[in-house]
Design a protein around this motif. Structure first.
Motif, short mmCIF file in Angstrom:
data_model
loop_
_atom_site.label_atom_id
_atom_site.label_comp_id
_atom_site.label_asym_id
_atom_site.label_seq_id
_atom_site.Cartn_x
_atom_site.Cartn_y
_atom_site.Cartn_z
N VAL A 93 0.85 -1.19 0.00
CA VAL A 93 0.00 0.00 0.00
C VAL A 93 0.88 1.24 0.00
CG1 VAL A 93 -1.77 1.28 1.24
CG2 VAL A 93 -1.83 -1.21 1.24
N THR A 95 1.37 5.16 0.59
CA THR A 95 0.79 6.32 1.26
C THR A 95 0.61 7.42 0.23
OG1 THR A 95 1.85 5.74 3.33
CG2 THR A 95 1.09 7.99 3.11
N LYS A 136 -11.47 1.83 8.16
CA LYS A 136 -10.64 0.62 8.12
C LYS A 136 -10.21 0.27 6.71
CE LYS A 136 -12.77 -1.33 12.27
NZ LYS A 136 -13.69 -2.37 12.81
N GLU A 137 -11.03 0.67 5.71
CA GLU A 137 -10.71 0.35 4.33
C GLU A 137 -9.76 1.34 3.68
OE1 GLU A 137 -14.43 0.12 2.35
OE2 GLU A 137 -15.06 -1.73 3.36
N ARG A 138 -9.45 2.43 4.37
CA ARG A 138 -8.60 3.46 3.77
C ARG A 138 -7.11 3.20 4.04
NH1 ARG A 138 -10.87 5.39 -0.25
NH2 ARG A 138 -9.03 6.75 -0.33
N LYS A 139 -6.69 1.95 3.97
CA LYS A 139 -5.29 1.60 4.22
C LYS A 139 -4.40 2.35 3.23
CE LYS A 139 -6.25 -3.03 5.99
NZ LYS A 139 -6.09 -4.48 5.75
N GLY A 140 -3.35 2.95 3.75
CA GLY A 140 -2.44 3.71 2.91
C GLY A 140 -2.64 5.20 3.04
N PRO A 160 -1.14 7.49 10.02
CA PRO A 160 -1.43 6.23 9.33
C PRO A 160 -2.04 5.18 10.25
CG PRO A 160 0.91 6.38 9.81
CD PRO A 160 0.31 7.69 10.23
N ASP A 161 -2.10 5.48 11.54
CA ASP A 161 -2.65 4.54 12.54
C ASP A 161 -4.18 4.64 12.50
OD1 ASP A 161 -3.27 2.91 14.62
OD2 ASP A 161 -2.14 4.02 16.14
N LEU A 162 -4.80 3.87 11.62
CA LEU A 162 -6.25 3.96 11.44
C LEU A 162 -7.01 3.43 12.65
CD1 LEU A 162 -6.65 2.98 7.68
CD2 LEU A 162 -6.14 5.19 8.73
N GLU A 163 -6.41 2.54 13.42
CA GLU A 163 -7.08 2.04 14.62
C GLU A 163 -7.28 3.17 15.63
OE1 GLU A 163 -5.16 -1.31 16.32
OE2 GLU A 163 -5.37 -2.58 14.53
N TYR A 288 -1.44 1.30 -4.93
CA TYR A 288 -0.51 0.25 -4.53
C TYR A 288 0.74 0.34 -5.39
CZ TYR A 288 -4.43 -1.96 -2.11
OH TYR A 288 -5.49 -2.20 -1.28
#
Length: 334
Positions: A93, A95, A136-140, A160-163, A288
């Motif tokens: 992924v 950024t 959660k789906e916005r990885k990157g 970048p820490d989506l959690e 990606y």
């Protein structure tokens, strides 16, 4: 993950016929050894008239020894060739952008007119439930949160820490920023947050169910500031603008989106909100890039281990053979 068998050092296979070339091209190795001089040696030569000459004893290997040596050579070359299992390049992924969610938590978001699993819930609770999956789906993406009511404040800076962003979203509730709706302040706060970061691609998602209170910064003025800072704003109007409990200002939201190169969406229920998030994922897809390093499993240890095992076997058999010969010699003397 599928893996392909590859030879890392293909050139090593050209060494396979090397022992044959050595055998045919190089002269045999001559080794001197001590001889036994008999007291009558000179007398025998005088009596027979023969002249002494040099001689050599050629030691020949048995069939089993040749097979063993060939197998060991093949295995050593196989290890040198570096056989390996190479997997497909992993997609990493990339950024790509800062993605800011500016959410309205004024008192109107407590209106109990949305449905989840057949039960009526507050607009804010419904929005949060759908937004959790979206984050959660916005990885990157590096995501941030701005909540607004009468005022606007940063709940989570870009990270970048989506959690963590998801947790900060869960902790927010209606009324924390005041009872009125100030869209202009929210856009201005978000634009200021973008200015402190170096990533060029900037996307803001603005969710509201009301009309701007008209205090301090006007929404269109704030949108013009965002446009000059290259911020794309997607606006989502929460609720039915024709309903009795709605004062949604769709015209302003449409103008904000148009000015900044975004789009306006109307969300009248959770199903439509989910569809909007799917559309946003298409408009701002996750990017990606291929990893430079492919996953590689080296296999040279297997032929190398087998070659060493055969060497030990050959040495063991040789020692046993020597012992047997010595025993036979002793028996012969007896």
């Amino acid at each position: 993950m599928p893996e392909n068998f590859e030879i890392g050092n293909i050139w090593a296979l050209f060494l396979l016929p090397l022992p044959i070339l050595v055998y045919w091209l190089l002269p045999p190795v001559r080794m001197k050894s001590a001889s036994i001089n008999l007291p009558t040696y000179s007398t025998v030569l005088d009596q027979t008239g023969q002249k002494p000459r040099k001689a050599a004893m050629v030691k020949r290997k048995g069939f089993f020894s040749w097979i063993l040596l060939i197998l060991i050579w093949f295995l050593l070359i196989g290890a040198l060739a570096s056989p390996q299992l190479v997997g497909e390049p992993e997609m990493k992924v990339k950024t790509s952008r800062n993605f800011l969610i500016a959410a309205d938590i004024s008192f109107s978001m407590a209106t109990n007119d949305w449905m989840i699993d057949g039960k009526k819930v507050r607009r804010w609770d419904a929005v949060k439930e759908v937004m959790h999956d979206f984050i959660k789906e916005r990885k990157g993406d590096r995501m941030g949160l701005v909540f607004f009511g009468s005022s606007a404040y940063i709940q989570a800076p870009f990270t970048p820490d989506l959690e963590t962003v998801d947790q900060m979203l869960e902790e927010a509730d209606v009324g924390m920023a005041g009872q009125m709706t100030n869209i202009g302040k929210a856009i201005a706060k978000g634009t200021a947050l973008f200015e402190k970061d170096t990533i060029e691609t900037k996307v803001m998602l603005l969710l509201t169910d009301g009309v701007d209170a008209g205090i301090d910064v006007l929404p269109l003025d704030a949108a013009d500031m965002a446009r000059r800072d290259s911020v794309i704003i997607y606006t989502i109007g929460i609720g039915d603008p024709f309903g009795n409990q709605s004062d949604l200002d769709e015209e302003t939201l449409e103008q904000i989106a148009e000015m900044t190169g975004g789009q306006y969406f109307r969300a009248i229920d959770t199903d439509r909100l989910n569809e909007i998030y799917d559309e946003l994922n298409k408009l701002e897809p996750i990017e990606y890039e291929e990893e430079e390093n492919k996953p590689v499993t080296l296999l040279y240890t297997y032929p190398l281990g087998a070659a060493m095992g055969l060497m030990l076997l050959g040495m063991l058999i040789g020692n046993i053979g020597s012992s047997v010969k010595k025993v036979k010699r002793k028996e012969a003397y007896v």
